[in-house]
Design a protein around this motif. Structure first.
Motif, PDB file in Angstrom:
ATOM      1  N   SER A 211       0.830  -1.200   0.000  1.00  0.00           N
ATOM      2  CA  SER A 211       0.000   0.000   0.000  1.00  0.00           C
ATOM      3  C   SER A 211       0.868   1.255   0.000  1.00  0.00           C
ATOM      4  O   SER A 211       2.079   1.174   0.213  1.00  0.00           O
ATOM      5  CB  SER A 211      -0.911   0.012   1.232  1.00  0.00           C
ATOM      6  OG  SER A 211      -0.209   0.513   2.341  1.00  0.00           O
ATOM      7  N   VAL A 212       0.223   2.380  -0.272  1.00  0.00           N
ATOM      8  CA  VAL A 212       0.982   3.638  -0.311  1.00  0.00           C
ATOM      9  C   VAL A 212       1.609   3.960   1.037  1.00  0.00           C
ATOM     10  O   VAL A 212       2.568   4.708   1.121  1.00  0.00           O
ATOM     11  CB  VAL A 212       0.113   4.839  -0.756  1.00  0.00           C
ATOM     12  CG1 VAL A 212      -0.163   4.773  -2.233  1.00  0.00           C
ATOM     13  CG2 VAL A 212      -1.165   4.923   0.052  1.00  0.00           C
ATOM     14  N   HIS A 213       1.056   3.400   2.098  1.00  0.00           N
ATOM     15  CA  HIS A 213       1.586   3.655   3.429  1.00  0.00           C
ATOM     16  C   HIS A 213       2.520   2.540   3.886  1.00  0.00           C
ATOM     17  O   HIS A 213       2.909   2.486   5.057  1.00  0.00           O
ATOM     18  CB  HIS A 213       0.439   3.811   4.440  1.00  0.00           C
ATOM     19  CG  HIS A 213      -0.488   4.942   4.106  1.00  0.00           C
ATOM     20  ND1 HIS A 213      -1.850   4.802   4.081  1.00  0.00           N
ATOM     21  CD2 HIS A 213      -0.237   6.221   3.744  1.00  0.00           C
ATOM     22  CE1 HIS A 213      -2.413   5.951   3.738  1.00  0.00           C
ATOM     23  NE2 HIS A 213      -1.443   6.836   3.522  1.00  0.00           N
ATOM     24  N   GLY A 214       2.867   1.638   2.981  1.00  0.00           N
ATOM     25  CA  GLY A 214       3.600   0.409   3.322  1.00  0.00           C
ATOM     26  C   GLY A 214       4.934   0.632   3.997  1.00  0.00           C
ATOM     27  O   GLY A 214       5.445  -0.256   4.671  1.00  0.00           O
ATOM     28  N   GLU A 215       5.529   1.799   3.795  1.00  0.00           N
ATOM     29  CA  GLU A 215       6.833   2.049   4.396  1.00  0.00           C
ATOM     30  C   GLU A 215       6.715   2.674   5.782  1.00  0.00           C
ATOM     31  O   GLU A 215       7.711   2.971   6.426  1.00  0.00           O
ATOM     32  CB  GLU A 215       7.656   2.967   3.495  1.00  0.00           C
ATOM     33  CG  GLU A 215       8.062   2.287   2.206  1.00  0.00           C
ATOM     34  CD  GLU A 215       8.935   3.181   1.339  1.00  0.00           C
ATOM     35  OE1 GLU A 215       9.239   4.307   1.783  1.00  0.00           O
ATOM     36  OE2 GLU A 215       9.282   2.753   0.238  1.00  0.00           O
TER      37      GLU A 215
ATOM     38  N   ASP B  53     -13.354   4.973   5.699  1.00  0.00           N
ATOM     39  CA  ASP B  53     -14.529   4.140   5.417  1.00  0.00           C
ATOM     40  C   ASP B  53     -14.481   3.635   3.980  1.00  0.00           C
ATOM     41  O   ASP B  53     -15.010   2.568   3.663  1.00  0.00           O
ATOM     42  CB  ASP B  53     -15.815   4.930   5.652  1.00  0.00           C
ATOM     43  CG  ASP B  53     -16.117   5.047   7.135  1.00  0.00           C
ATOM     44  OD1 ASP B  53     -15.945   4.022   7.838  1.00  0.00           O
ATOM     45  OD2 ASP B  53     -16.480   6.136   7.591  1.00  0.00           O
ATOM     46  N   CYS B  54     -13.906   4.441   3.098  1.00  0.00           N
ATOM     47  CA  CYS B  54     -13.780   4.017   1.701  1.00  0.00           C
ATOM     48  C   CYS B  54     -12.373   3.537   1.392  1.00  0.00           C
ATOM     49  O   CYS B  54     -12.177   2.539   0.726  1.00  0.00           O
ATOM     50  CB  CYS B  54     -14.129   5.165   0.760  1.00  0.00           C
ATOM     51  SG  CYS B  54     -15.756   5.855   1.041  1.00  0.00           S
ATOM     52  N   HIS B  55     -11.383   4.301   1.872  1.00  0.00           N
ATOM     53  CA  HIS B  55      -9.993   3.933   1.624  1.00  0.00           C
ATOM     54  C   HIS B  55      -9.477   3.204   2.851  1.00  0.00           C
ATOM     55  O   HIS B  55      -9.137   3.837   3.846  1.00  0.00           O
ATOM     56  CB  HIS B  55      -9.125   5.179   1.446  1.00  0.00           C
ATOM     57  CG  HIS B  55      -9.589   6.106   0.379  1.00  0.00           C
ATOM     58  ND1 HIS B  55      -9.607   5.738  -0.938  1.00  0.00           N
ATOM     59  CD2 HIS B  55     -10.036   7.381   0.419  1.00  0.00           C
ATOM     60  CE1 HIS B  55     -10.036   6.769  -1.658  1.00  0.00           C
ATOM     61  NE2 HIS B  55     -10.323   7.767  -0.860  1.00  0.00           N
ATOM     62  N   SER B  56      -9.357   1.900   2.774  1.00  0.00           N
ATOM     63  CA  SER B  56      -8.794   1.173   3.899  1.00  0.00           C
ATOM     64  C   SER B  56      -7.357   1.651   4.067  1.00  0.00           C
ATOM     65  O   SER B  56      -6.537   1.524   3.162  1.00  0.00           O
ATOM     66  CB  SER B  56      -8.820  -0.323   3.609  1.00  0.00           C
ATOM     67  OG  SER B  56      -7.821  -0.934   4.361  1.00  0.00           O
ATOM     68  N   SER B  57      -7.061   2.249   5.229  1.00  0.00           N
ATOM     69  CA  SER B  57      -5.759   2.903   5.362  1.00  0.00           C
ATOM     70  C   SER B  57      -4.609   1.896   5.336  1.00  0.00           C
ATOM     71  O   SER B  57      -3.475   2.260   5.078  1.00  0.00           O
ATOM     72  CB  SER B  57      -5.717   3.772   6.622  1.00  0.00           C
ATOM     73  OG  SER B  57      -6.415   3.128   7.651  1.00  0.00           O
TER      74      SER B  57
ATOM     75  N   ALA C 182      -3.519  11.331  20.538  1.00  0.00           N
ATOM     76  CA  ALA C 182      -4.659  10.751  19.815  1.00  0.00           C
ATOM     77  C   ALA C 182      -4.164  10.084  18.549  1.00  0.00           C
ATOM     78  O   ALA C 182      -3.090  10.399  18.043  1.00  0.00           O
ATOM     79  CB  ALA C 182      -5.655  11.847  19.470  1.00  0.00           C
ATOM     80  N   LYS C 183      -4.949   9.151  18.070  1.00  0.00           N
ATOM     81  CA  LYS C 183      -4.623   8.469  16.823  1.00  0.00           C
ATOM     82  C   LYS C 183      -4.548   9.520  15.699  1.00  0.00           C
ATOM     83  O   LYS C 183      -5.375  10.432  15.643  1.00  0.00           O
ATOM     84  CB  LYS C 183      -5.751   7.470  16.544  1.00  0.00           C
ATOM     85  CG  LYS C 183      -5.437   6.460  15.481  1.00  0.00           C
ATOM     86  CD  LYS C 183      -6.580   5.447  15.455  1.00  0.00           C
ATOM     87  CE  LYS C 183      -6.755   4.873  14.076  1.00  0.00           C
ATOM     88  NZ  LYS C 183      -7.930   4.023  13.992  1.00  0.00           N
ATOM     89  N   ALA C 184      -3.559   9.393  14.850  1.00  0.00           N
ATOM     90  CA  ALA C 184      -3.396  10.382  13.773  1.00  0.00           C
ATOM     91  C   ALA C 184      -4.595  10.332  12.835  1.00  0.00           C
ATOM     92  O   ALA C 184      -5.153   9.272  12.601  1.00  0.00           O
ATOM     93  CB  ALA C 184      -2.126  10.086  12.997  1.00  0.00           C
ATOM     94  N   ASP C 185      -4.978  11.531  12.315  1.00  0.00           N
ATOM     95  CA  ASP C 185      -6.053  11.477  11.329  1.00  0.00           C
ATOM     96  C   ASP C 185      -5.498  11.843   9.955  1.00  0.00           C
ATOM     97  O   ASP C 185      -4.514  12.586   9.832  1.00  0.00           O
ATOM     98  CB  ASP C 185      -7.223  12.378  11.737  1.00  0.00           C
ATOM     99  CG  ASP C 185      -6.920  13.828  11.545  1.00  0.00           C
ATOM    100  OD1 ASP C 185      -7.490  14.442  10.642  1.00  0.00           O
ATOM    101  OD2 ASP C 185      -6.070  14.325  12.324  1.00  0.00           O
TER     102      ASP C 185
ATOM    103  N   ALA D 294       3.185   5.217  13.733  1.00  0.00           N
ATOM    104  CA  ALA D 294       3.202   6.567  13.176  1.00  0.00           C
ATOM    105  C   ALA D 294       1.783   7.110  13.109  1.00  0.00           C
ATOM    106  O   ALA D 294       1.551   8.298  13.294  1.00  0.00           O
ATOM    107  CB  ALA D 294       3.842   6.552  11.793  1.00  0.00           C
ATOM    108  N   CYS D 295       0.832   6.220  12.838  1.00  0.00           N
ATOM    109  CA  CYS D 295      -0.576   6.635  12.853  1.00  0.00           C
ATOM    110  C   CYS D 295      -1.235   6.291  14.186  1.00  0.00           C
ATOM    111  O   CYS D 295      -1.970   7.088  14.751  1.00  0.00           O
ATOM    112  CB  CYS D 295      -1.339   5.963  11.727  1.00  0.00           C
ATOM    113  SG  CYS D 295      -0.825   6.522  10.103  1.00  0.00           S
TER     114      CYS D 295
END
Lengths: 288, 398
Positions: B93-97, B179-183, B120-123, B102-103
């Motif tokens: 995924s784009v966040h794979g690295e 909800d649409c983009h599974s992070s 708090a959890k990052a948004d 971090a989130c």
């Protein structure tokens, strides 16, 4: 030497010749205003693709109001048209025995019109002098009958589209497709014809400059102009000694000035509408 | 004998290369992880380098979805399901690295149940706005153009129906980014690739599974739905092709109703063109949504081919469809062609004939009168110079 006779008319007897009675002038004005309203509200739908159309629609407060205005204007226009027919029929009926259908006072096209068209083109080409016209020239007759054709075509298709349930209970559905095309194209024809050809013939040709020609508002033309534009009628009236009965006082300055302002206003509106229609036509053709 | 020798040698060679490969792979993986961690700490300036025990590997010891249904101790004695992440999909995924924490900034320990930390959890929005600001400061807007797109999408989203507070639970929005983009797996493939096609086909699931299930059920029976879900046809419309993506609005809004017409027309171009020639289409173009739009006649989620006997525009059902708006519609409405054109003589003979008659009439009238006007202008201007058209002069010169 016939022109001399008018020059010798007694002084102060009036220097203008009457062409249109008051009722016809009012009818023409109402007709012009209703047609312009119809063109504005109709073309805003016909050329919905343009940038100007939504602006017009918003100014009217939406298509529902614009549609109502369109229908009111149509009712006025058609009422004038039918009242006019009643008037003409009554006139003819009253003079049934003496009315000459193909005579100079009739708007029915005749052989002389064909000759005049030929004569005009010969004049255009510099081969003959300009034809001498009687009361109604062939282009004036065309203007008159074009309204009949236009009323019939635009009026009937407009009615069909206005009352779809009745229409569809009598006719098949393709009538709506056809009526939409005919209504729009005929309206385009009417608008462009009025604001180019009709305007040119009556306001913009070199002899009429500067615009406007106010005969349709004052009802009469200066004798000089009458002699030039309707020389055959002039000669005929002088010959029969009837000219005097057509002579009227020069309209008061206020009427002439008011007519000029009114004329220029209508011409400005007409030319503006013409620009809107041309913009619509060009943008529709470049998209297709 | 020769054969046995060869096999033995081959086996040795293979095992040797596996060993070397494994050593190399492990090394590079470690290096890669170190690099990734370094990147996080440098690139995301606010994020502290994670404590050694909270790296992704540590998290995955519990949260690896590939281990099937995983459960962990809850706050009381009971066990509760653990949120599983597919490490395989995450790494692609784009966040794979990125590091999990971090989130998940609220996670500060590696023991279950976690004692939540103060952060708090990052948004998504805050982080992405910052990333774009940084890119702008570093003059890297061209290299990181995609980050700009994300920011633009966020702006669009903020005005969308999804960004509004939920009616039942005012503390949350109708739909948030994840909800649409599974992070964890989010990665929209570039346009024009085959992966993009596959991704496109998953959209109905995304919208339908969690929230819009009724619509999905109806869509599945439609001509679009069958093409997408059964035939895997990449060209058929999915939810976002009609409803748009980030700017999705309430379907009762006029502006949105009108934009749907354009969206249908982006595939059905000819039909949009012919629709625009009718009163329905003209009023729609002017910005008013009350005349018939595509879905008013054809249906929306359950749209069927016009040839389908159940289609709302099938001749048998058409009058009923017209009567939705034209309450008193009579039989003739059925044979009206809402998509007629002037070029198809077989399908629309009357329209073909009448349009040509009108064009000929217009051409004839204007050809004659404009020629008449042009010549007249020229001759009268010429004559005015000499005034030879004056009746007096003419008669006298004769």
């Amino acid at each position: 030497m016939t022109h001399r006779i008018a020059d010798e008319l007694p002084e102060g007897h009036g220097k203008q010749v009457r062409r249109f009675g008051l009722i016809w002038r009012i009818a023409h004005l109402c007709f012009a205003l209703s047609v312009m309203t119809l063109i504005l509200t109709g073309m805003a739908v016909f050329y919905a693709d343009t940038t100007w159309a939504p602006v017009i629609m918003q100014a009217f407060g939406g298509p529902k109001t614009a549609g109502l205005v369109h229908r009111i204007a149509a009712t006025i226009m058609l009422s004038i048209f039918f009242l006019h027919i009643i008037g003409v029929v009554t006139n003819i009926a009253r003079n049934w025995k003496t009315f000459k259908w193909l005579g100079p006072d009739s708007l029915v096209p005749n052989l002389q019109d064909i000759k005049d068209i030929y004569g005009m083109f010969m004049w255009f080409l510099g081969k003959r002098p300009r034809p001498a016209f009687d009361r109604w020239t062939y282009w004036e007759k065309f203007d008159y009958w074009a309204v009949f054709w236009g009323m019939g075509i635009i009026g009937s298709t407009g009615m069909m589209l206005s009352f779809p349930n009745i229409t569809a209970s009598v006719f098949p559905g393709w009538v709506f497709n056809v009526a939409t095309i005919v209504h729009g194209e005929e309206a385009f024809l009417a608008a462009v014809f009025l604001f180019t050809v009709h305007f040119f013939n009556n306001h913009f040709r070199p002899d009429k400059l500067p615009p406007p020609d106010v005969v349709m508002f004052t009802g009469s033309v200066p004798l000089e102009e009458f002699k030039r534009e309707h020389s055959a009628q002039y000669a005929r009236l002088v010959e029969s000694g009837q000219l005097e009965s057509y002579m009227v006082e020069t309209p008061p300055r206020a009427l002439t000035l008011g007519s000029k302002i009114l004329g220029l206003t209508l011409i400005t509106i007409g030319l503006t509408l013409l620009v809107l229609v041309i913009v619509g036509f060009v943008s529709a053709s470049t998209k297709a | 004998m020769m054969l046995t020798n060869r096999i033995t040698r081959l086996t040795r060679l293979v095992s040797f290369s596996i060993t070397v490969g494994a050593i190399f792979l492990t090394g590079s993986l470690a290096a890669f992880q170190a690099e990734a961690a370094a990147k996080i700490s440098v690139g995301k300036h606010q994020i502290e380098a994670p404590p050694p025990k909270l790296d992704n590997a540590t998290c995955l010891t519990c949260h690896d979805a590939s281990k099937g249904d995983i459960k962990g101790p809850g706050s009381d004695s009971s066990s509760k399901p653990v949120h599983g992440v597919s490490s395989d999909k995450f790494s692609k995924s784009v966040h794979g690295e990125m590091q999990c924490v971090a989130c998940h900034k609220d996670i500060v320990d590696s023991s279950a149940p976690h004692k939540k930390g103060p952060a708090a959890k990052a948004d998504c929005v805050t982080c992405h706005l910052e990333l774009w600001e940084t890119a702008k400061k570093d003059n890297l807007t061209k290299e990181k153009a995609r980050l700009g797109v994300v920011v633009k999408n966020i702006e669009t989203y903020k005005n969308s129906y999804h960004a509004r507070p939920n009616k039942e639970d005012k503390t949350r929005v109708n739909a948030a980014c994840d909800d649409c983009h599974s992070s964890h797996t989010f990665n929209v493939p570039p346009q024009g690739t085959s992966r993009r096609t596959e991704w496109h086909l998953t959209i109905p699931e995304v919208c339908g599974k969690k929230c819009h299930s009724d619509e999905l059920d109806e869509y599945a029976t439609s001509v679009h739905g069958k093409k997408v879900l059964e035939e895997k046809n990449q060209k058929a419309a999915v939810c976002i092709d009609c409803h748009t993506t980030h700017g999705i609005a309430n379907t009762s809004k006029d502006t949105f109703k009108i934009s749907i017409t354009e969206n249908c027309g982006s595939c059905h171009t000819e039909n949009l063109k012919s629709y625009r020639d009718t009163y329905h289409g003209q009023i729609n173009k002017l910005g008013y949504g009350y005349t018939a739009k595509c879905y008013d006649c054809h249906g929306s989620h359950g749209i069927l081919s016009p040839k389908d006997p159940d289609s709302k525009v099938h001749p048998n059902n058409r009058l009923k469809t017209c009567q939705k708006c034209h309450k008193e519609a009579t039989q003739g409405f059925v044979t009206f062609s809402p998509h007629a054109n002037t070029s198809n003589i077989q399908k629309y003979p009357q329209v073909w004939v009448v349009s040509r008659f009108m064009w000929a009439l217009l051409a004839g009238v204007f050809a004659f009168f404009w020629l008449h006007t042009g010549l007249w202008w020229y001759r009268e201007a010429q004559d005015r110079k000499t005034r030879k058209n004056h009746p007096d002069r003419r008669k006298e010169t004769k």
